[in-house]
Write a protein that holds these residues in place. Structure first.
Motif, PDB file in Angstrom:
ATOM      1  N   ASN A 172       3.277  10.783   3.658  1.00 41.28           N
ATOM      2  CA  ASN A 172       3.516   9.527   4.424  1.00 41.28           C
ATOM      3  C   ASN A 172       4.936   9.812   4.712  1.00 41.28           C
ATOM      4  O   ASN A 172       5.484   9.427   6.008  1.00 41.28           O
ATOM      5  N   GLU A 173       5.917  10.449   4.366  1.00 41.47           N
ATOM      6  CA  GLU A 173       7.340  10.638   4.575  1.00 41.47           C
ATOM      7  C   GLU A 173       7.436  11.707   4.890  1.00 41.47           C
ATOM      8  O   GLU A 173       8.484  11.401   6.028  1.00 41.47           O
ATOM      9  N   TYR A 193      -8.083   8.552  -5.269  1.00 40.20           N
ATOM     10  CA  TYR A 193      -6.922   7.172  -5.184  1.00 40.20           C
ATOM     11  C   TYR A 193      -6.241   6.632  -6.762  1.00 40.20           C
ATOM     12  O   TYR A 193      -7.084   7.269  -7.565  1.00 40.20           O
ATOM     13  N   GLU A 202       5.104  18.652  -1.085  1.00 39.31           N
ATOM     14  CA  GLU A 202       6.493  18.553  -0.828  1.00 39.31           C
ATOM     15  C   GLU A 202       6.971  19.761   0.260  1.00 39.31           C
ATOM     16  O   GLU A 202       7.651  19.788   0.838  1.00 39.31           O
ATOM     17  N   THR A 209       1.814  17.491  -6.374  1.00 39.42           N
ATOM     18  CA  THR A 209       3.058  16.869  -5.669  1.00 39.42           C
ATOM     19  C   THR A 209       4.026  17.666  -5.157  1.00 39.42           C
ATOM     20  O   THR A 209       4.222  17.418  -4.405  1.00 39.42           O
ATOM     21  N   HIS A 259       0.471  10.376  -2.028  1.00 41.99           N
ATOM     22  CA  HIS A 259      -0.171   9.708  -1.084  1.00 41.99           C
ATOM     23  C   HIS A 259       1.058   9.378  -0.550  1.00 41.99           C
ATOM     24  O   HIS A 259       1.729   9.562   0.851  1.00 41.99           O
ATOM     25  N   ASP A 260       2.889   9.624  -1.024  1.00 42.81           N
ATOM     26  CA  ASP A 260       3.669   8.417  -1.011  1.00 42.81           C
ATOM     27  C   ASP A 260       3.976  10.217   0.331  1.00 42.81           C
ATOM     28  O   ASP A 260       4.722  10.189   0.744  1.00 42.81           O
ATOM     29  N   ILE A 261       4.529  10.976  -0.378  1.00 36.60           N
ATOM     30  CA  ILE A 261       4.290  12.770   0.619  1.00 36.60           C
ATOM     31  C   ILE A 261       3.590  13.126   1.196  1.00 36.60           C
ATOM     32  O   ILE A 261       4.913  13.021   2.445  1.00 36.60           O
ATOM     33  N   GLN A 307      -0.161   8.354  -6.331  1.00 34.09           N
ATOM     34  CA  GLN A 307       0.452   7.953  -6.106  1.00 34.09           C
ATOM     35  C   GLN A 307       1.507   8.511  -4.661  1.00 34.09           C
ATOM     36  O   GLN A 307       1.975   8.576  -4.242  1.00 34.09           O
ATOM     37  N   LYS A 308       2.089   9.536  -5.670  1.00 33.85           N
ATOM     38  CA  LYS A 308       3.039  10.293  -5.452  1.00 33.85           C
ATOM     39  C   LYS A 308       2.690  11.081  -4.284  1.00 33.85           C
ATOM     40  O   LYS A 308       3.710  11.654  -3.527  1.00 33.85           O
TER      41      LYS A 308
END
Length: 803
Positions: free
Chosen positions: A628-629, A607, A585, A581, A624-626, A621-622
């Motif tokens: 999208n962010e 997933y 980032e 992650t 996936h969030d990055i 999940q982190k």
């Protein structure tokens, strides 16, 4: 360090130190580690407008740079200072700065216990120092990890100073070598070392009259009349060379002669490699995510060992006796094996003639647990009965005792201790990574973490096995003693507290010759340079290219908008330490990187619901969030799958075809198998500066070592390289070729296996001539096992039985 403290105390710098301590105190914390201490000092120097030299070169600056920990108490400040690698000191300063004093590790451990409100007046102290007193030890910290070279020099000097005594010891050591009762090397017709020296001259005179290529079998009878048994060589020339080496060793001993002679001694035929929890199987099963590297290591080591032993037996002239090498990978049998072969008792290792995976089940206890895979954190209650059951199975398979037992990871090393202690066989430890330094403050807060990690059993097992081992091999120097700025994994066991359980006041001698740096290799049949076009399968290359860049699959996330950008490739599992992650980032925060590159990730899952624990699910999940962010759709491709080894090797090469790069972004990496694979494939590789990659890449200009906590700095370092490649296209090629040669020359299984067998023979001889301390040491280890380890393991078993 006294002079440095005194210099601070006797100058205006004492006032600065007082102010610095006040600043630390205002944070409300009482425990500070090196990074925070350095940052606080840097901030203070900047705010106080101190000149640049003050931070680096003043007495206080040097003291702060040597300081790894500070603990605050009401009346004292405690400094853990490391003036040089493998050397830590404890200093206590009065709160009013009227005095300073060097203290013992015991005093510091008491302070640490008070820090977490778990101090008690009387506590068990573990001190291993007496077992290393009087033993030869390395003086220079730069030579730590070179135990073989040290012992060769030591033994050669002993042969020179006490030739008659050591000649008799050599005679006795060689005379006891046999295979299933068949005498090798020296027979009963030679009664002493003095007679052996005389017989060598007669044997050399006889051999000089034989044709060089004369097979040993044809002159065996005459040779036995002279007192020599099989094992010296397969031809007259080879036997003569070996005896000449031995004669030179007797009369003019030198380390190189000793090593060359010992390498020829046929003393190892049966080897056990232990990997307990690793889900050990082939057919691209190769372990779970947490054990993948360990399983690949053991399988490749087994193949290389069996091949090398076969070669040694042939050159020693022992084939005609029907002697064959036998290598066994010992692991656990798992009944509920999810469609793999992990429930098969015996499985031949592919690519070998006589190397096998032997699986022994755990005792049943609670079948709901023991019939399934068990995490490395929960495996401890089953190891003692496993070792006893495995011993019976091994003796039956070998039809005799092994010559070497190699443990892998903490659990395998404990079983290696139990087997070696029982069978009186040479023990080698390989840790791969130690959990204690990976989990910050894990010893200090062990009670809070016990239900999840069971560190009390693990750290005790580590202490037992690393001290009981005859020798320890590591993949890197830093694994033992770190760097000038960081403490090594083994060094972290030098002293530590387990509050209300025990204090370790001296846990390991880092200067012992038992430590040996023997890096692993890489399978060059699978991982080889992209430029070796004739060895590549065009159809496989096409399939892998499509998989990486364009094909659709339920386990692939993302389509790339521009396929002409350079690819950044990364392979990792989902743990905070592997830090996938963090890489995403870093990529997301750098528009320049996104303009130059696509990011291609190869991970085992896609997933959160596929995760095997909450920590892994959180990392997925982190990620996936990055994505999208930072709106990385079209710039990133994520393969949530594990590729077969052959396909993985081609994946590195396909990325190299596109003149891409590989990035390993772990917060810490004890070694990094993927770094070897990427580099030998020809990929310019950027890897974390925290761990062994510093040694693997060995880049003096620091161009390819990255700080995973500095996202902007990492992005800039990668961009600098890419811009140089754009300006000078040959630069990528030059770096690619350098990295390929670096791995090919230094990290190969042939060299690893030669060193492992040499170590086995040298340490077997060493134990033969100096057994006294070993017996006392083993008694102490046995006491720790029964009085500390077993009760901790039984508590875990109670929990499992209750579940």
């Amino acid at each position: 360090m006294y002079e440095l403290f005194e210099a601070v105390w006797n100058s205006d710098e004492k006032t600065v130190l007082r102010q610095l301590i006040d600043v630390l105190n205002t944070s409300g914390k009482r425990y500070f580690l090196r990074n925070q201490i350095l940052q606080t000092f840097a901030d203070y120097c900047q705010q106080s407008q101190k000149p640049a030299y003050f931070y680096h070169s003043s007495s206080l600056g040097k003291l702060i740079h040597y300081t790894h920990e500070i603990i605050m108490e009401d009346e004292y400040s405690w400094f853990v200072v490391r003036p040089r690698i493998a050397s830590q000191e404890v200093w206590q300063c009065k709160a009013d700065f009227t005095s300073f004093e060097q203290m013992t590790p015991q005093a510091l451990l008491d302070v640490s216990d008070r820090l977490v409100n778990r101090h008690q007046d009387r506590i068990l102290e573990i001190d291993l120092h007496p077992f290393y007193e009087g033993s030869p030890r390395i003086d220079d910290p730069r030579n730590i990890g070179q135990g073989l070279a040290f012992l060769n020099r030591y033994l050669s000097s002993q042969l020179l100073t006490e030739p008659q005594h050591w000649l008799e010891l050599l005679y006795l050591a060689l005379h006891k070598i046999n295979y299933e009762g068949i005498e090798l090397l020296i027979g009963d017709r030679i009664p002493s070392g003095i007679q052996l020296a005389k017989q060598i001259k007669l044997a050399l005179k006889f051999l000089s009259q034989q044709p060089p290529e004369e097979p040993y079998e044809k002159f065996r009878s005459r040779f036995q009349q002279l007192g020599f048994e099989p094992g010296w060589g397969n031809t007259a020339a080879r036997v003569r060379e070996t005896l000449e080496l031995f004669e030179r060793l007797i009369y003019s001993p030198e380390p190189a002669i000793l090593e060359t002679f010992v390498a020829r001694v046929p003393a190892v035929f049966r080897v056990v490699l232990i990997s307990i929890h690793g889900w050990v199987a082939q057919e691209d099963v190769l372990g779970r995510d947490e054990t993948l590297g360990q399983v690949i290591y053991v399988l490749e080591q087994a193949r290389s060992l069996e091949n090398k032993l076969r070669e040694e037996i042939k050159l020693a002239g022992l084939e005609f006796l029907g002697i064959k090498p036998h290598v066994i990978i010992l692991t656990r049998l798992i009944p509920n094996c999810e469609g793999t072969f992990c429930n098969l008792r015996l499985e031949k290792v592919e690519g070998t003639q006589n190397a096998w995976i032997l699986r022994v089940p755990f005792g049943e206890f609670n079948p709901e647990i023991t019939n399934n895979w068990i995490s490395k954190f929960d495996i401890w209650p089953y190891l003692e009965t496993f070792a006893a059951d495995a011993q019976r199975e091994l003796l039956a398979e070998f039809q005799g005792k092994p010559n070497l037992i190699v443990g892998n990871y903490s659990d395998g090393n404990l079983v290696a201790f139990l087997l070696s202690h029982s069978l009186k066989v040479t023990q080698c430890n390989i840790a791969h990574s130690l959990e204690k330094p990976k989990h910050l403050f894990s010893n200090l807060y062990w009670q809070d973490l016990e239900d999840k990690y069971h560190f009390s059993a693990q750290f005790t097992a580590d202490l037992i096995s690393m001290n009981a081992a005859d020798f320890i091999i590591t993949s890197s120097y830093q694994e033992i003693v770190g760097t000038p700025d960081t403490i090594g994994q083994y060094e972290s066991y030098k002293w530590f507290t387990m509050p209300q359980l025990y204090h370790v006041v001296d846990g390991i001698d880092l200067f012992s010759p038992k430590f040996n740096f023997v890096p692993p290799g890489v399978n060059e049949n699978i991982f080889f340079p992209y430029s070796q076009k004739s060895d590549r399968d065009p159809e496989l290359s096409k399939q892998v290219r499509e998989l990486l860049f364009s094909s659709e699959d339920p386990q692939i996330f993302g389509r790339l908008d521009n396929l002409h950008k350079r690819p950044i490739f990364a392979i990792a599992t989902f743990t905070p330490i592997k830090n996938l992650t963090g890489l995403v980032e870093c990529f997301g925060k750098s528009q320049a990187l996104q303009e130059h590159c696509n990011l291609i990730l190869l991970a085992s899952k896609l997933y959160p619901h596929e995760a095997i624990n909450p920590e892994e699910a959180g990392e997925i999940q982190k990620l996936h969030d990055i994505i999208n962010e930072y709106h990385l759709q079209g710039k990133i491709r994520w393969l949530g799958m594990r590729l077969p080894s052959r396909n993985l090797g081609e994946a590195y090469r396909v990325i190299a075809d596109c003149q891409g790069i590989y990035v390993q972004f772990a917060r810490f990496e004890s070694f990094g198998r993927c770094i070897l694979e990427a580099m030998i494939s020809g990929l310019p590789t950027f890897a974390t500066q925290f761990g062994a990659s510093l040694e693997i890449i060995e880049n003096q200009e620091d161009g390819f070592n990255i700080n995973p906590t500095d996202l902007e700095g990492t992005a800039n370092k990668i961009l600098e390289f890419l811009e140089e490649c754009d300006t000078h296209p040959q630069h990528w090629q030059e770096v690619s070729e350098w990295m390929t040669q670096r791995i090919h020359n230094r990290y190969n299984w042939h060299s690893h296996t030669n060193q492992l067998l040499l170590l086995t023979k040298i340490f077997s001889f060493w134990n033969f001539i100096a057994p006294e301390n070993n017996e006392a040491r083993d008694r102490y280890m046995e006491t720790l096992f029964h009085l500390i380890y077993k009760p901790r393991a039984e508590k875990i078993l109670e929990k499992h039985m209750g579940g």
